[in-house]
Design an enzyme around this catalytic site. Structure first.
Site, PDB file in Angstrom:
ATOM      1  N   MET A  30     -29.573 -50.382  -1.269  1.00 14.13           N
ATOM      2  CA  MET A  30     -30.677 -50.033  -0.373  1.00 14.13           C
ATOM      3  C   MET A  30     -30.597 -50.806   0.950  1.00 14.13           C
ATOM      4  O   MET A  30     -31.257 -50.449   1.918  1.00 14.13           O
ATOM      5  CB  MET A  30     -32.022 -50.329  -1.049  1.00 14.13           C
ATOM      6  CG  MET A  30     -32.405 -49.316  -2.120  1.00 14.13           C
ATOM      7  SD  MET A  30     -32.654 -47.644  -1.466  1.00 14.13           S
ATOM      8  CE  MET A  30     -34.179 -47.852  -0.548  1.00 14.13           C
ATOM      9  N   HIS A 167     -47.031 -22.153  -6.027  1.00 14.31           N
ATOM     10  CA  HIS A 167     -46.688 -21.360  -7.202  1.00 14.31           C
ATOM     11  C   HIS A 167     -45.683 -22.100  -8.075  1.00 14.31           C
ATOM     12  O   HIS A 167     -45.073 -23.078  -7.645  1.00 14.31           O
ATOM     13  CB  HIS A 167     -46.103 -20.004  -6.788  1.00 14.31           C
ATOM     14  CG  HIS A 167     -44.725 -20.091  -6.202  1.00 14.31           C
ATOM     15  ND1 HIS A 167     -44.486 -20.551  -4.919  1.00 14.31           N
ATOM     16  CD2 HIS A 167     -43.501 -19.771  -6.718  1.00 14.31           C
ATOM     17  CE1 HIS A 167     -43.189 -20.515  -4.665  1.00 14.31           C
ATOM     18  NE2 HIS A 167     -42.566 -20.051  -5.740  1.00 14.31           N
ATOM     19  N   GLU A 183     -32.803 -33.068 -25.871  1.00 16.02           N
ATOM     20  CA  GLU A 183     -34.066 -33.723 -26.203  1.00 16.02           C
ATOM     21  C   GLU A 183     -34.454 -33.471 -27.661  1.00 16.02           C
ATOM     22  O   GLU A 183     -35.011 -34.352 -28.323  1.00 16.02           O
ATOM     23  CB  GLU A 183     -35.167 -33.256 -25.252  1.00 16.02           C
ATOM     24  CG  GLU A 183     -34.983 -33.759 -23.824  1.00 16.02           C
ATOM     25  CD  GLU A 183     -36.238 -33.643 -22.978  1.00 16.02           C
ATOM     26  OE1 GLU A 183     -37.256 -33.115 -23.490  1.00 16.02           O
ATOM     27  OE2 GLU A 183     -36.218 -34.085 -21.815  1.00 16.02           O
ATOM     28  N   LYS A 315     -31.977 -38.252  -1.508  1.00 17.12           N
ATOM     29  CA  LYS A 315     -30.908 -38.642  -2.420  1.00 17.12           C
ATOM     30  C   LYS A 315     -30.043 -37.420  -2.696  1.00 17.12           C
ATOM     31  O   LYS A 315     -30.550 -36.350  -3.019  1.00 17.12           O
ATOM     32  CB  LYS A 315     -31.511 -39.164  -3.725  1.00 17.12           C
ATOM     33  CG  LYS A 315     -30.547 -39.287  -4.897  1.00 17.12           C
ATOM     34  CD  LYS A 315     -29.571 -40.410  -4.703  1.00 17.12           C
ATOM     35  CE  LYS A 315     -28.681 -40.578  -5.945  1.00 17.12           C
ATOM     36  NZ  LYS A 315     -27.639 -41.609  -5.737  1.00 17.12           N
ATOM     37  N   VAL A 318     -24.029 -36.025  -5.620  1.00 21.50           N
ATOM     38  CA  VAL A 318     -22.687 -35.520  -5.308  1.00 21.50           C
ATOM     39  C   VAL A 318     -21.657 -36.573  -5.711  1.00 21.50           C
ATOM     40  O   VAL A 318     -22.004 -37.687  -6.109  1.00 21.50           O
ATOM     41  CB  VAL A 318     -22.548 -35.192  -3.799  1.00 21.50           C
ATOM     42  CG1 VAL A 318     -23.496 -34.075  -3.392  1.00 21.50           C
ATOM     43  CG2 VAL A 318     -22.834 -36.434  -2.950  1.00 21.50           C
TER      44      VAL A 318
END
EC number: 2.7.7.12
Length: 360
Positions: A30, A167, A183, A315, A318
Site C-alpha cells: 500500500m 436492481h 462451500e 483492485k 490479473v
C-alpha cells in the site's frame, strides 16, 4: 535478532476454510505510488425516470413488452437469459476429457424501486425490507424446482452493470455451481469433524476477537473476513442458525434491512461515491436437495467491492491472481477499522438531515 511478525508489515498467506482457498496478504504494498489505470468518476446525476430505460416503469423492453407502472418491487423474466428451462441435453460424453452435462434454469430481474436515481443505501428501511421479502419469496418459488437459486447484485459500471436503475438478478439452475459446490463440501467437512456449522463457529470467534467486525445488531453480524480477497470485502451473517432466506423471521428481516442500509451507507461514505460491488446470497441447496440434511449450511451474503485507494482506483484481479492465487494489499483488519470508523448517515444527506438522524 529475528524480526517479529506484524500482519500490517509482513507478507503472509491466509486460508479460506469456506471455499478451500488461500490468499496472499502483502500490506506493505500500500506504500507504493499508484501509476496505473484511473477509472472515470461515476455519473453524478441519473434521471429519476427515463422512458427509454428498459427497467423504468412504463418503459418498453427489448422484447416489446411494456413494464407496468410499478411503485415497489418489479420482478420479471430476463429478456436475455443465460439459462432456459427447456434446453436439450448434450448427451453422453465420448471421452473423459470432453464432458458436458445438461444445464437448465431460469433468469429473472428484480427492480428494487421505481426511481433510477436511488440505490439501496438511499432507500428507506421499509423499502429495503420489501426487497428482503422479495428475495425470500423468489428463493422459495424457484427453489421448489431448481437445485440452486443465486441472487446477486452488480452495482456500478465498474462491476459490469450497464443500467443504473436499482436492481438485482436471480439465476436458478438445475446444477450446483462451482463456488456453491466448494462451500457445500467445506461446510459439510467442518460439521463432520467439529460437530457444528463452520460459519456459526466463525461468527462466534469474530465476536470474541472484534478486530474484523464492522457492524453488529441483535440478529446480524457484518465483518471483513480473515481471508478476504477484495479490499473492503464483507461477509453478512445471521447470529441464529439459518439455512436459507425464507427461514428468516420477521424480526430478522427487519434487522437485516437496517444493517444492510448501514453497511451500504458506510461503503458510499468511504470515498464519497456510489460504491460499486458485486454481492450475492448463499444458502443451502434447494430443489431435489431440499430434503437432504443441510444443517452444516449457514445462510450468508458476500459483498465484493473493487475500490482500493479512492473512488477512481480499483483492485485488478490479473496476472498473479489469475495464474497463481488471490492477493491483497490492505489487511482485513485495516479495512474493517476504516469501515467501522465511518458514519452511518449518508454523505449525500444535508446537514439538517444529518442532525435529525443523529437525534433519532
Amino acid at each position: 535478532m529475528a524480526t517479529s511478525f506484524r500482519a500490517s508489515e509482513h507478507q503472509h498467506i491466509r486460508y479460506n476454510p469456506l471455499q478451500d482457498e488461500w490468499v496472499l496478504v502483502s500490506a506493505h504494498r500500500m506504500k507504493r505510488p499508484w501509476q496505473g489505470q484511473v477509472e472515470p468518476p461515476p455519473l453524478t446525476t441519473v434521471p429519476r425516470h427515463d422512458p427509454h430505460n428498459p427497467l423504468c416503469p412504463g418503459a418498453t423492453r427489448a422484447n416489446g413488452e411494456v413494464n407496468p407502472d410499478y411503485e415497489g418491487i418489479f420482478l420479471f423474466d430476463n429478456d436475455f437469459p443465460a439459462l432456459r428451462p427447456d434446453a436439450p441435453s448434450p448427451g453422453p460424453s465420448d471421452h473423459p476429457l470432453f464432458q458436458a452435462e445438461a444445464a437448465r434454469g431460469v433468469c429473472k430481474v428484480m427492480c428494487f424501486h421505481p426511481w433510477s436515481d436511488v440505490t439501496l443505501p438511499l432507500m428507506s428501511v421499509p423499502e429495503i425490507r420489501a426487497v428482503v421479502d422479495a428475495w425470500a419469496s423468489v428463493t422459495e418459488e424457484l427453489g421448489a424446482q431448481y437445485t440452486w437459486v443465486q441472487i446477486f447484485e452488480n452495482k456500478g459500471a465498474m462491476m459490469g452493470c450497464s443500467n443504473p436503475h436499482p436492481h438485482c438478478q436471480v439465476w436458478a439452475s438445475s446444477f450446483l455451481p462451482d463456488v456453491a459446490q466448494r462451500e457445500e463440501r467445506c461446510q459439510r467437512a467442518y460439521q463432520n469433524q467439529h460437530g457444528e456449522p463452520l460459519l456459526m463457529e466463525y461468527g462466534r470467534q469474530e465476536l470474541l476477537r472484534k478486530e474484523r467486525l464492522v457492524l453488529t445488531s441483535e440478529h446480524w453480524l457484518v465483518l471483513v473476513p480473515f481471508w478476504a480477497v477484495w479490499p473492503f470485502q464483507t461477509l453478512l451473517l445471521p447470529r441464529r442458525h439459518v439455512r436459507r432466506l425464507p427461514e428468516l423471521t420477521p424480526a430478522e428481516r427487519d434487522d437485516l434491512s437496517s444493517i444492510m442500509k448501514k453497511l451500504l451507507t458506510k461503503y458510499d461514505n468511504l470515498f464519497e461515491t456510489s460504491f460499486p460491488y458485486s454481492m450475492g446470497w448463499h444458502g443451502a441447496p434447494t430443489g431435489s436437495e431440499a430434503g437432504a440434511n443441510c444443517d452444516h449450511w449457514q445462510l450468508h451474503a458476500h459483498y465484493y467491492p473493487p475500490l482500493l485507494r479512492s473512488a477512481t482506483v480499483r483492485k485488478f484481479m490479473v496476472g498473479y491472481e489469475m495464474l497463481a492465487q488471490a492477493q491483497r494489499d490492505l489487511t482485513p483488519e485495516q479495512a474493517a477499522e476504516r469501515l467501522r470508523a465511518l458514519p452511518e448517515v449518508h454523505y449525500r444527506l444535508g446537514q439538517k438531515d444529518r442532525e435529525t438522524a443523529a437525534i433519532a
